[in-house]
Design an enzyme around this catalytic site. Structure first.
Site, PDB file in Angstrom:
ATOM      1  N   LYS A   1      -7.317 -13.276  -3.045  1.00 18.21           N
ATOM      2  CA  LYS A   1      -5.916 -13.011  -2.669  1.00 18.21           C
ATOM      3  C   LYS A   1      -5.687 -13.097  -1.161  1.00 18.21           C
ATOM      4  CE  LYS A   1      -4.508  -8.784  -3.286  1.00 18.21           C
ATOM      5  NZ  LYS A   1      -4.174  -8.128  -1.997  1.00 18.21           N
TER       6      LYS A   1
ATOM      7  N   ARG B   1     -21.753 -13.492  -6.199  1.00 15.35           N
ATOM      8  CA  ARG B   1     -21.532 -13.256  -4.773  1.00 15.35           C
ATOM      9  C   ARG B   1     -22.351 -12.056  -4.300  1.00 15.35           C
ATOM     10  NH1 ARG B   1     -15.556 -11.876  -2.694  1.00 15.35           N
ATOM     11  NH2 ARG B   1     -16.205  -9.738  -3.035  1.00 15.35           N
TER      12      ARG B   1
ATOM     13  N   ARG C   1       2.909  -1.022  -3.983  1.00 11.91           N
ATOM     14  CA  ARG C   1       1.861  -0.632  -4.913  1.00 11.91           C
ATOM     15  C   ARG C   1       2.343   0.454  -5.881  1.00 11.91           C
ATOM     16  NH1 ARG C   1      -2.672  -2.401  -1.720  1.00 11.91           N
ATOM     17  NH2 ARG C   1      -4.645  -1.523  -2.112  1.00 11.91           N
TER      18      ARG C   1
ATOM     19  N   ARG D   1     -13.176  -1.652 -11.080  1.00 15.59           N
ATOM     20  CA  ARG D   1     -12.160  -2.054 -10.101  1.00 15.59           C
ATOM     21  C   ARG D   1     -11.107  -2.957 -10.730  1.00 15.59           C
ATOM     22  NH1 ARG D   1     -15.588  -4.459  -5.790  1.00 15.59           N
ATOM     23  NH2 ARG D   1     -17.247  -2.973  -6.060  1.00 15.59           N
TER      24      ARG D   1
ATOM     25  N   ARG E   1     -25.258  -7.267  -2.054  1.00 15.67           N
ATOM     26  CA  ARG E   1     -24.428  -6.058  -2.127  1.00 15.67           C
ATOM     27  C   ARG E   1     -24.775  -5.267  -3.384  1.00 15.67           C
ATOM     28  NH1 ARG E   1     -18.701  -8.248   0.002  1.00 15.67           N
ATOM     29  NH2 ARG E   1     -17.905  -6.828  -1.565  1.00 15.67           N
TER      30      ARG E   1
HETATM   31  P1  AMP Z   1      -6.391  -3.021   0.465  1.00 16.85           P
HETATM   32  O1  AMP Z   1      -7.107  -3.767   1.539  1.00 16.85           O
HETATM   33  O2  AMP Z   1      -5.086  -3.639   0.119  1.00 16.85           O
HETATM   34  O3  AMP Z   1      -7.240  -2.783  -0.749  1.00 16.85           O
HETATM   35  O4  AMP Z   1      -6.051  -1.584   1.074  1.00 16.85           O
HETATM   36  C1  AMP Z   1      -7.053  -0.729   1.551  1.00 16.85           C
HETATM   37  C2  AMP Z   1      -6.587   0.724   1.495  1.00 16.85           C
HETATM   38  O5  AMP Z   1      -5.406   0.883   2.299  1.00 16.85           O
HETATM   39  C3  AMP Z   1      -6.176   1.206   0.116  1.00 16.85           C
HETATM   40  O6  AMP Z   1      -7.280   1.647  -0.616  1.00 16.85           O
HETATM   41  C4  AMP Z   1      -5.219   2.344   0.454  1.00 16.85           C
HETATM   42  O7  AMP Z   1      -5.904   3.493   0.856  1.00 16.85           O
HETATM   43  C5  AMP Z   1      -4.504   1.794   1.666  1.00 16.85           C
HETATM   44  N1  AMP Z   1      -3.290   1.022   1.263  1.00 16.85           N
HETATM   45  C6  AMP Z   1      -3.070  -0.315   1.424  1.00 16.85           C
HETATM   46  N2  AMP Z   1      -1.867  -0.671   0.966  1.00 16.85           N
HETATM   47  C7  AMP Z   1      -1.285   0.460   0.490  1.00 16.85           C
HETATM   48  C8  AMP Z   1      -0.038   0.755  -0.126  1.00 16.85           C
HETATM   49  N3  AMP Z   1       0.875  -0.207  -0.371  1.00 16.85           N
HETATM   50  N4  AMP Z   1       0.199   2.033  -0.471  1.00 16.85           N
HETATM   51  C9  AMP Z   1      -0.697   3.011  -0.233  1.00 16.85           C
HETATM   52  N5  AMP Z   1      -1.894   2.805   0.321  1.00 16.85           N
HETATM   53  C10 AMP Z   1      -2.193   1.550   0.697  1.00 16.85           C
END
Ligand code: AMP
Length: 195
Positions: free
Chosen positions: A13, A131, A92, A148, A137
């Site tokens: 993504k 991977r 989200r 996940r 990892r």
């Molecule tokens: P990501 O890289 O998109 O998986 O985001 C990493 C972390 O950032 C997530 O596990 C959340 O703790 C926080 N985060 C990112 N986007 C959001 C969102 N839209 N709402 C709440 N927390 C977010």
């Protein structure tokens, strides 16, 4: 061009988001990247917000809608996002969908499309296991990878439905080479936007 992108972990993504943003000359805005940036501040200079975000991220939870919406509203208010943007990792929650609707309504704009990268679960798991082996990892075993994927499916099902009901969803098969998937996304978006 105002776009959202969604996709399961490991479907590429982030990479596709960068390619789409470049193609349409719009900023790719990732809330995950923004929060990682905020939480990186070192211990002495860290603001209360930075400390809070770091704690939440480490626990695997979500930053509150209040903080998240505020940060996105500020970012979308910057000049480079005036002509369009691609949001990655936001919204989200239902509350964030509502807040984004309000931000766009205030500007008299709306979303053009929501790109959903889809991938067959078993193939995705196989790809991630390969991977993990290459990169050594140890935490990427089949169980955690599947977990996940499940969490993603649970969290996004409602959002995909909301945007699907609005006729905004553009679903693209995410399995294949990066360029191949990118071409699929552009073709699907062009078809959707010329309607
Ligand atoms: P990501 O890289 O998109 O998986 O985001 C990493 C972390 O950032 C997530 O596990 C959340 O703790 C926080 N985060 C990112 N986007 C959001 C969102 N839209 N709402 C709440 N927390 C977010």
């Amino acid at each position: 061009m105002r776009l959202l992108i969604m996709g399961p972990p490991g479907a590429g993504k982030g990479t596709q988001a960068k390619g789409i943003a470049e193609h349409y000359d719009i900023p790719a805005i990732s809330t995950g990247d923004i929060f990682r940036g905020i939480s990186k501040a070192d211990a002495e200079t860290a603001t209360p917000l930075a400390k809070q975000v770091k704690e939440i991220m480490n626990s695997g939870g979500y930053v509150s809608d209040e903080i998240t919406n505020q940060i996105v509203a500020e970012r979308l208010g910057e000049p480079d996002a005036a002509g369009g943007f691609l949001l990655d990792g936001y919204p989200r929650t239902a509350g964030q969908v509502e807040a984004l609707d309000a931000m766009l309504a205030e500007e008299g704009t709306q979303l053009d499309a929501v790109v959903s990268i889809e991938a067959d679960q078993d193939e995705l798991v196989e790809r991630l296991l390969k991977r993990a082996e290459i990169e050594g990892r140890a935490d990427d075993n089949e169980e955690t990878i599947r977990k996940r994927q499940e969490v993603y499916a649970e969290q996004t099902a409602d959002l995909l439905k909301v945007y699907g009901d609005r006729g905004l969803l553009v679903s693209v098969d995410g399995l294949g080479e990066i360029d191949e998937v990118a071409q699929r996304i552009f073709a699907a978006l062009d078809a959707r936007l010329s309607r």
